[in-house]
Structure formats: C-alpha cells, structure tokens
Scaffold this motif. Sequence first.
Motif, mmCIF file in Angstrom:
data_model
loop_
_atom_site.group_PDB
_atom_site.id
_atom_site.type_symbol
_atom_site.label_atom_id
_atom_site.label_comp_id
_atom_site.label_asym_id
_atom_site.label_seq_id
_atom_site.Cartn_x
_atom_site.Cartn_y
_atom_site.Cartn_z
ATOM 1 N N LEU A 53 0.827 -1.334 -0.105
ATOM 2 C CA LEU A 53 -0.009 -0.027 0.094
ATOM 3 C C LEU A 53 0.883 1.213 -0.103
ATOM 4 O O LEU A 53 1.640 1.476 0.856
ATOM 5 C CB LEU A 53 -0.983 0.043 1.138
ATOM 6 N N THR A 54 0.603 2.254 -0.852
ATOM 7 C CA THR A 54 1.476 3.426 -1.001
ATOM 8 C C THR A 54 0.505 4.647 -1.256
ATOM 9 O O THR A 54 -0.611 4.550 -1.154
ATOM 10 C CB THR A 54 2.288 3.271 -2.389
ATOM 11 N N GLY A 55 1.115 5.620 -1.591
ATOM 12 C CA GLY A 55 0.341 6.793 -1.918
ATOM 13 C C GLY A 55 0.846 7.582 -2.946
ATOM 14 O O GLY A 55 1.383 7.315 -4.008
ATOM 15 N N GLY A 56 0.983 9.052 -2.590
ATOM 16 C CA GLY A 56 0.866 9.940 -1.530
ATOM 17 C C GLY A 56 1.586 9.186 -0.158
ATOM 18 O O GLY A 56 2.274 8.551 -0.079
ATOM 19 N N GLU A 57 0.856 9.502 0.881
ATOM 20 C CA GLU A 57 1.014 8.796 2.191
ATOM 21 C C GLU A 57 -0.347 8.019 2.336
ATOM 22 O O GLU A 57 -1.433 8.582 2.543
ATOM 23 C CB GLU A 57 1.134 10.110 3.150
ATOM 24 N N PRO A 58 -0.219 6.738 2.370
ATOM 25 C CA PRO A 58 -1.233 6.005 2.587
ATOM 26 C C PRO A 58 -1.953 6.140 3.834
ATOM 27 O O PRO A 58 -3.240 5.882 3.948
ATOM 28 C CB PRO A 58 -0.585 4.593 2.374
ATOM 29 N N LEU A 59 -1.229 6.591 4.950
ATOM 30 C CA LEU A 59 -1.906 6.940 6.356
ATOM 31 C C LEU A 59 -2.768 8.086 6.446
ATOM 32 O O LEU A 59 -3.612 8.389 7.297
ATOM 33 C CB LEU A 59 -0.845 6.888 7.414
ATOM 34 N N LEU A 60 -2.951 8.701 5.277
ATOM 35 C CA LEU A 60 -3.960 9.856 5.159
ATOM 36 C C LEU A 60 -5.208 9.394 4.424
ATOM 37 O O LEU A 60 -6.221 9.899 4.415
ATOM 38 C CB LEU A 60 -3.227 10.991 4.337
ATOM 39 N N TYR A 61 -5.142 8.087 3.946
ATOM 40 C CA TYR A 61 -6.413 7.680 3.257
ATOM 41 C C TYR A 61 -7.316 7.194 4.190
ATOM 42 O O TYR A 61 -6.982 6.510 5.172
ATOM 43 C CB TYR A 61 -6.103 6.284 2.668
ATOM 44 N N PRO A 62 -8.560 7.894 4.128
ATOM 45 C CA PRO A 62 -9.419 8.028 5.259
ATOM 46 C C PRO A 62 -9.924 6.519 5.734
ATOM 47 O O PRO A 62 -10.390 6.177 6.970
ATOM 48 C CB PRO A 62 -10.728 8.734 5.052
ATOM 49 N N HIS A 63 -9.828 5.465 4.949
ATOM 50 C CA HIS A 63 -10.395 4.179 4.997
ATOM 51 C C HIS A 63 -9.214 2.947 5.355
ATOM 52 O O HIS A 63 -9.510 1.933 4.979
ATOM 53 C CB HIS A 63 -11.473 3.828 4.118
ATOM 54 N N ILE A 64 -8.030 3.589 5.677
ATOM 55 C CA ILE A 64 -6.829 2.543 5.702
ATOM 56 C C ILE A 64 -7.076 1.392 6.387
ATOM 57 O O ILE A 64 -6.797 0.390 5.795
ATOM 58 C CB ILE A 64 -5.615 3.306 5.991
ATOM 59 N N GLU A 65 -7.705 1.599 7.692
ATOM 60 C CA GLU A 65 -7.782 0.450 8.620
ATOM 61 C C GLU A 65 -8.796 -0.544 8.149
ATOM 62 O O GLU A 65 -8.556 -1.636 8.141
ATOM 63 C CB GLU A 65 -8.089 0.694 9.909
ATOM 64 N N GLU A 66 -9.946 0.077 7.473
ATOM 65 C CA GLU A 66 -11.110 -0.905 6.966
ATOM 66 C C GLU A 66 -10.619 -1.585 5.679
ATOM 67 O O GLU A 66 -10.653 -2.870 5.542
ATOM 68 C CB GLU A 66 -12.072 0.004 6.740
ATOM 69 N N LEU A 67 -9.615 -1.071 4.897
ATOM 70 C CA LEU A 67 -9.154 -1.406 3.850
ATOM 71 C C LEU A 67 -8.194 -2.522 4.013
ATOM 72 O O LEU A 67 -8.232 -3.732 3.503
ATOM 73 C CB LEU A 67 -8.803 -0.405 2.816
ATOM 74 N N LEU A 68 -7.262 -2.415 4.759
ATOM 75 C CA LEU A 68 -6.178 -3.278 5.477
ATOM 76 C C LEU A 68 -6.969 -4.486 5.815
ATOM 77 O O LEU A 68 -6.567 -5.696 5.565
ATOM 78 C CB LEU A 68 -5.290 -2.714 6.216
ATOM 79 N N GLY A 69 -7.698 -4.342 6.821
ATOM 80 C CA GLY A 69 -8.433 -5.479 7.343
ATOM 81 C C GLY A 69 -9.206 -6.413 6.453
ATOM 82 O O GLY A 69 -9.167 -7.466 6.456
ATOM 83 N N ARG A 70 -10.107 -5.564 5.494
ATOM 84 C CA ARG A 70 -10.547 -6.428 4.230
ATOM 85 C C ARG A 70 -9.442 -7.175 3.316
ATOM 86 O O ARG A 70 -9.888 -8.367 3.014
ATOM 87 C CB ARG A 70 -11.222 -5.546 3.261
#
Length: 128
Positions: A53-70
């Motif tokens: 997972l990359t970006g920009g800055e992936p930790l700014l992605y508002p749904h990062i935790e939900e996406l990572l879990g999925r």
Amino acid sequence: MKDAWGRTIEYVRLSLTDACNFCCPYCRPAEITPQSQTILEAFHQIGVKAVRLTGGEPLLYPHIEELLGRINDTGWFEDISMTTNGSLLSSRAQRLKKLGLNRVNISLDSLESDAFATCVGKEGQLES
C-alpha cells in the motif's frame, strides 16, 4: 503472471491516495489525476502474492484500517506491506499490525533537519 521478459509477477503496489502531508518534489507531480479502482481480486487471480500500500501518504487515506482489514480477511496475499513517510505511524502501528500489515518501508530522505526540510518542502517535520 509473466512479463515480456518471462519474469513472474507476484507483487503489486496499490496507491491509495494522492494526498500527502509532505511536498517532496520526486513524488508530487505538478498535476495529479486520481484514477484508482480496486483490482486486488484480479491480481490475486493472476498469481500476485504480495501487495504494498502506497500513496501519496497511505496513512492519510481515510479508510486505511478498513481496507487493510478487508485485504487481510480475503487471505489472497502472503505479504501485505506499506510504504510511508512515517510521520503518522507511531500512534497507528500496533493497530495496523493487528489488521494484517506485515511490513513497513519508511521513506526517510535525511536525518539532518535542514536537508530534510529541503527534501519534503516543509520546516520542522523531522522533529514531529
């Protein structure tokens, strides 16, 4: 999947957002045209075994935790990693690991404050 040179492709990078809290000239083009779509299942079906997972800055992605879990819940990938500038990682690292993040690559241009500020386009970011 094999590329034109016969190499097996088992790894993809998924850019989550063009947003970033730094302004590094090497990854912030003058014009960004966000055209993303979720294609992880297709990558899995053609034999990709790892996703970063990359970006920009992936930790700014508002749904990062939900996406990572999925992504983790699918069981499709042997390795889930992230490239980050690290500035937002300390308060979230344990949670991200619990959600399935295996590895983190932290991009760090310099340990010298002035050089770092020049690289990222902002003063005082190394100290924070």
